[in-house]
Design a protein around this motif. Structure first.
Motif, PDB file in Angstrom:
ATOM      1  N   ILE A 166       0.859  -1.185   0.000  1.00  0.00           N
ATOM      2  CA  ILE A 166       0.000   0.000   0.000  1.00  0.00           C
ATOM      3  C   ILE A 166       0.895   1.234   0.000  1.00  0.00           C
ATOM      4  CG2 ILE A 166      -1.706   1.336   1.302  1.00  0.00           C
ATOM      5  CD1 ILE A 166      -2.825  -1.265   2.372  1.00  0.00           C
ATOM      6  N   MET A 167       0.661   2.141  -0.946  1.00  0.00           N
ATOM      7  CA  MET A 167       1.369   3.413  -0.986  1.00  0.00           C
ATOM      8  C   MET A 167       0.541   4.447  -0.240  1.00  0.00           C
ATOM      9  SD  MET A 167       4.019   5.153  -2.008  1.00  0.00           S
ATOM     10  CE  MET A 167       4.764   4.245  -3.359  1.00  0.00           C
ATOM     11  N   LEU A 168       1.201   5.231   0.601  1.00  0.00           N
ATOM     12  CA  LEU A 168       0.491   6.171   1.463  1.00  0.00           C
ATOM     13  C   LEU A 168       1.038   7.589   1.318  1.00  0.00           C
ATOM     14  CD1 LEU A 168       0.730   3.956   4.643  1.00  0.00           C
ATOM     15  CD2 LEU A 168      -1.389   4.348   3.375  1.00  0.00           C
ATOM     16  N   TRP A 169       0.166   8.553   1.471  1.00  0.00           N
ATOM     17  CA  TRP A 169       0.555   9.945   1.658  1.00  0.00           C
ATOM     18  C   TRP A 169       0.001  10.381   3.002  1.00  0.00           C
ATOM     19  CZ3 TRP A 169      -2.276  14.284   2.820  1.00  0.00           C
ATOM     20  CH2 TRP A 169      -1.610  15.521   2.744  1.00  0.00           C
ATOM     21  N   GLY A 170       0.829  11.105   3.749  1.00  0.00           N
ATOM     22  CA  GLY A 170       0.380  11.586   5.042  1.00  0.00           C
ATOM     23  C   GLY A 170       1.018  12.916   5.376  1.00  0.00           C
ATOM     24  N   CYS A 171       0.492  13.573   6.383  1.00  0.00           N
ATOM     25  CA  CYS A 171       1.064  14.838   6.840  1.00  0.00           C
ATOM     26  C   CYS A 171       0.814  14.975   8.335  1.00  0.00           C
ATOM     27  CB  CYS A 171       0.482  16.021   6.066  1.00  0.00           C
ATOM     28  SG  CYS A 171      -1.291  16.254   6.307  1.00  0.00           S
ATOM     29  N   PHE A 172       1.615  15.825   8.962  1.00  0.00           N
ATOM     30  CA  PHE A 172       1.410  16.082  10.390  1.00  0.00           C
ATOM     31  C   PHE A 172       2.096  17.387  10.767  1.00  0.00           C
ATOM     32  CE2 PHE A 172       5.696  14.916  10.921  1.00  0.00           C
ATOM     33  CZ  PHE A 172       6.103  15.124  12.237  1.00  0.00           C
ATOM     34  N   SER A 173       1.740  17.899  11.919  1.00  0.00           N
ATOM     35  CA  SER A 173       2.349  19.103  12.471  1.00  0.00           C
ATOM     36  C   SER A 173       2.569  18.881  13.953  1.00  0.00           C
ATOM     37  CB  SER A 173       1.447  20.315  12.245  1.00  0.00           C
ATOM     38  OG  SER A 173       0.281  20.219  13.059  1.00  0.00           O
ATOM     39  N   ALA A 174       3.041  19.918  14.623  1.00  0.00           N
ATOM     40  CA  ALA A 174       3.250  19.804  16.066  1.00  0.00           C
ATOM     41  C   ALA A 174       1.935  19.590  16.809  1.00  0.00           C
ATOM     42  CB  ALA A 174       3.954  21.052  16.595  1.00  0.00           C
ATOM     43  N   TRP A 278      -2.090   4.890  12.688  1.00  0.00           N
ATOM     44  CA  TRP A 278      -2.015   6.335  12.468  1.00  0.00           C
ATOM     45  C   TRP A 278      -2.899   7.086  13.475  1.00  0.00           C
ATOM     46  CZ3 TRP A 278       1.092   9.265   9.489  1.00  0.00           C
ATOM     47  CH2 TRP A 278       0.719  10.587   9.213  1.00  0.00           C
ATOM     48  N   ALA A 279      -4.076   6.555  13.713  1.00  0.00           N
ATOM     49  CA  ALA A 279      -5.009   7.202  14.641  1.00  0.00           C
ATOM     50  C   ALA A 279      -4.513   7.172  16.081  1.00  0.00           C
ATOM     51  CB  ALA A 279      -6.380   6.533  14.547  1.00  0.00           C
ATOM     52  N   SER A 280      -3.657   6.203  16.401  1.00  0.00           N
ATOM     53  CA  SER A 280      -3.186   6.068  17.780  1.00  0.00           C
ATOM     54  C   SER A 280      -2.025   7.004  18.114  1.00  0.00           C
ATOM     55  CB  SER A 280      -2.750   4.620  18.045  1.00  0.00           C
ATOM     56  OG  SER A 280      -1.565   4.311  17.326  1.00  0.00           O
ATOM     57  N   ILE A 281      -1.462   7.665  17.095  1.00  0.00           N
ATOM     58  CA  ILE A 281      -0.351   8.589  17.329  1.00  0.00           C
ATOM     59  C   ILE A 281      -0.880   9.842  18.019  1.00  0.00           C
ATOM     60  CG2 ILE A 281       1.405  10.027  16.227  1.00  0.00           C
ATOM     61  CD1 ILE A 281       1.542   7.899  14.014  1.00  0.00           C
ATOM     62  N   THR A 282      -0.279  10.204  19.124  1.00  0.00           N
ATOM     63  CA  THR A 282      -0.787  11.315  19.943  1.00  0.00           C
ATOM     64  C   THR A 282      -0.168  12.644  19.525  1.00  0.00           C
ATOM     65  OG1 THR A 282       0.945  11.114  21.613  1.00  0.00           O
ATOM     66  CG2 THR A 282      -1.003   9.715  21.877  1.00  0.00           C
ATOM     67  N   PRO A 283      -0.850  13.749  19.804  1.00  0.00           N
ATOM     68  CA  PRO A 283      -0.242  15.070  19.563  1.00  0.00           C
ATOM     69  C   PRO A 283       1.073  15.259  20.310  1.00  0.00           C
ATOM     70  CG  PRO A 283      -2.598  15.286  19.941  1.00  0.00           C
ATOM     71  CD  PRO A 283      -2.251  13.865  20.248  1.00  0.00           C
ATOM     72  N   GLN A 284       1.196  14.628  21.476  1.00  0.00           N
ATOM     73  CA  GLN A 284       2.435  14.748  22.240  1.00  0.00           C
ATOM     74  C   GLN A 284       3.604  14.116  21.481  1.00  0.00           C
ATOM     75  OE1 GLN A 284      -0.480  13.662  23.509  1.00  0.00           O
ATOM     76  NE2 GLN A 284      -0.968  15.420  24.823  1.00  0.00           N
ATOM     77  N   GLN A 285       3.362  12.974  20.843  1.00  0.00           N
ATOM     78  CA  GLN A 285       4.414  12.351  20.046  1.00  0.00           C
ATOM     79  C   GLN A 285       4.826  13.255  18.888  1.00  0.00           C
ATOM     80  OE1 GLN A 285       2.166   8.545  19.565  1.00  0.00           O
ATOM     81  NE2 GLN A 285       4.158   7.580  19.915  1.00  0.00           N
ATOM     82  N   HIS A 287       4.524  16.496  18.683  1.00  0.00           N
ATOM     83  CA  HIS A 287       5.203  17.689  19.192  1.00  0.00           C
ATOM     84  C   HIS A 287       6.657  17.384  19.527  1.00  0.00           C
ATOM     85  CE1 HIS A 287       6.220  20.917  22.086  1.00  0.00           C
ATOM     86  NE2 HIS A 287       5.489  21.651  21.257  1.00  0.00           N
ATOM     87  N   ARG A 288       6.926  16.206  20.106  1.00  0.00           N
ATOM     88  CA  ARG A 288       8.310  15.849  20.443  1.00  0.00           C
ATOM     89  C   ARG A 288       9.170  15.728  19.186  1.00  0.00           C
ATOM     90  NH1 ARG A 288       5.894  12.556  24.526  1.00  0.00           N
ATOM     91  NH2 ARG A 288       5.942  10.730  23.144  1.00  0.00           N
ATOM     92  N   LEU A 289       8.600  15.146  18.123  1.00  0.00           N
ATOM     93  CA  LEU A 289       9.361  15.006  16.880  1.00  0.00           C
ATOM     94  C   LEU A 289       9.698  16.365  16.287  1.00  0.00           C
ATOM     95  CD1 LEU A 289       7.492  12.050  15.122  1.00  0.00           C
ATOM     96  CD2 LEU A 289       9.704  11.985  16.283  1.00  0.00           C
ATOM     97  N   ILE A 290       8.762  17.283  16.336  1.00  0.00           N
ATOM     98  CA  ILE A 290       8.982  18.611  15.747  1.00  0.00           C
ATOM     99  C   ILE A 290      10.007  19.401  16.553  1.00  0.00           C
ATOM    100  CG2 ILE A 290       7.901  20.806  15.153  1.00  0.00           C
ATOM    101  CD1 ILE A 290       7.106  18.472  13.356  1.00  0.00           C
ATOM    102  N   THR A 291       9.867  19.409  17.859  1.00  0.00           N
ATOM    103  CA  THR A 291      10.777  20.214  18.684  1.00  0.00           C
ATOM    104  C   THR A 291      12.197  19.666  18.669  1.00  0.00           C
ATOM    105  OG1 THR A 291      10.063  18.946  20.635  1.00  0.00           O
ATOM    106  CG2 THR A 291       8.968  21.056  20.221  1.00  0.00           C
ATOM    107  N   ALA A 292      12.373  18.427  18.240  1.00  0.00           N
ATOM    108  CA  ALA A 292      13.727  17.854  18.155  1.00  0.00           C
ATOM    109  C   ALA A 292      14.460  18.283  16.878  1.00  0.00           C
ATOM    110  CB  ALA A 292      13.655  16.323  18.205  1.00  0.00           C
ATOM    111  N   MET A 293      13.750  18.898  15.929  1.00  0.00           N
ATOM    112  CA  MET A 293      14.362  19.255  14.652  1.00  0.00           C
ATOM    113  C   MET A 293      15.598  20.142  14.784  1.00  0.00           C
ATOM    114  SD  MET A 293      13.306  17.990  11.770  1.00  0.00           S
ATOM    115  CE  MET A 293      13.709  19.264  10.581  1.00  0.00           C
TER     116      MET A 293
END
Length: 313
Positions: A166-174, A278-285, A287-293
């Motif tokens: 399955i090919m997927l496209w996705g997006c996310f933010s903090a 995908w639905a189980s990923i929390t906003p906290q997770q 946010h941590r990925l973004i702030t680590a950039m």
């Protein structure tokens, strides 16, 4: 090493050599005491030459044996490639295939650092990924007794060509994940534009954002640029060779780890498991990925030792 052949020595000298040898005296002492050179092929490479080779290799690990041979020849010391290789091996250095790594120039790193200092909480990150059905379980570890490798409980199922994908496209933010889209058929610029048209603005939930995408030709196609322009979307300038710094790669890893636990057996099960993961990923997770950039990019720059004047230019 042996003392020079006996037929080349006077009989008296030979007798003295034999007597010293029987008394346990070493060849080096015998040679010095009797003023007789030790026999054997002279070294083709001097001690100084070996040290020079090691210095060259440490200074430039990518230098070839042919180049080293030419350097020694220019210094007046000719030797074969095998001699050079043996000398380098004696110093604990061995030829190995270099690991492949995307090239990041000073300009690329400066661009990464500049972008990381933006208001990263307002960036909407995106990417595509492909997940194969049985590729998820192709390498798993099991505890088993000797001789039970082929027992059903100790194996994982595989099928020819991976059982589909399955090919997927996705997006996310903090703030959290956005839309996740399963791509049907071959992905092209027109299909990518349609995905953005249906999902991008809805993923932002009315927030102002800067959109990140890589430099895939579908993303930079004319119809894609026109759609982004017509919808007033600001696109983050994404330098080349940057996929490993996109935080959505870490998000895909989270999804795939969850799928290994789910162990789907059909494409329908795989699709359902992906959506649940995908639905189980929390906003906290997120946010941590973004702030680590910024820290990740600073680490890349530090590892590359980019001069301060380059970053301040």
């Amino acid at each position: 090493m042996r003392i020079m052949r006996s037929k080349e020595l006077p009989e008296e000298l030979r007798d003295r050599i034999v007597a010293r040898h029987r008394s346990g005296q070493g060849y080096k002492k015998m040679s010095a005491a009797l003023k007789v050179p030790k026999a054997g092929r002279p070294a083709k490479l001097s001690y100084r030459g070996r040290r020079a080779l090691v210095r060259e290799v440490n200074k430039n690990p990518k230098i070839t044996v042919a180049e080293l041979q030419r350097c020694r020849r220019e210094m007046g010391e000719s030797c074969s490639k095998s001699t050079i290789t043996a000398a380098i091996h004696q110093s604990g250095l061995y030829g190995r295939v270099a690991r492949r790594k995307p090239l990041l120039s000073a300009r690329h790193m400066k661009a990464h650092l500049k972008d990381s200092k933006m208001v990263i909480n307002k960036i909407l990150w995106s990417d595509e990924t492909k997940i194969e059905l049985f590729g998820l379980n192709s390498k798993r570890y099991v505890w088993r007794k000797p001789g039970t490798a082929h027992h059903l409980s100790n194996t994982v199922s595989t099928v020819k060509h991976g059982g589909g994908s399955i090919m997927l496209w996705g997006c996310f933010s903090a703030a959290g994940t956005g839309r996740l889209v399963a791509i049907e058929g071959k992905m092209n610029a027109a299909k990518y534009r349609d995905i953005l048209d249906i999902n991008l603005l809805q993923s932002a939930l009315g927030r102002r954002f800067t959109f990140q995408q890589d430099n895939d030709p579908k993303h930079t196609a004319k119809i894609t640029k026109e759609w982004l322009h017509n919808n007033g979307i600001t696109v983050l300038n994404w330098p080349a060779n940057s996929s490993d710094l996109n935080p959505i790669e870490d998000l895909w890893d989270i999804v795939k780890r969850k799928l290994r636990d789910a162990r789907p057996n059909t494409l329908d099960e795989l699709k359902a498991a992906i959506e649940a993961s995908w639905a189980s990923i929390t906003p906290q997770q997120c946010h941590r990925l973004i702030t680590a950039m910024p820290r990740r990019i600073e680490a890349v720059i530090s590892a590359k030792r980019i001069p301060d004047q380059v970053l301040s230019a």
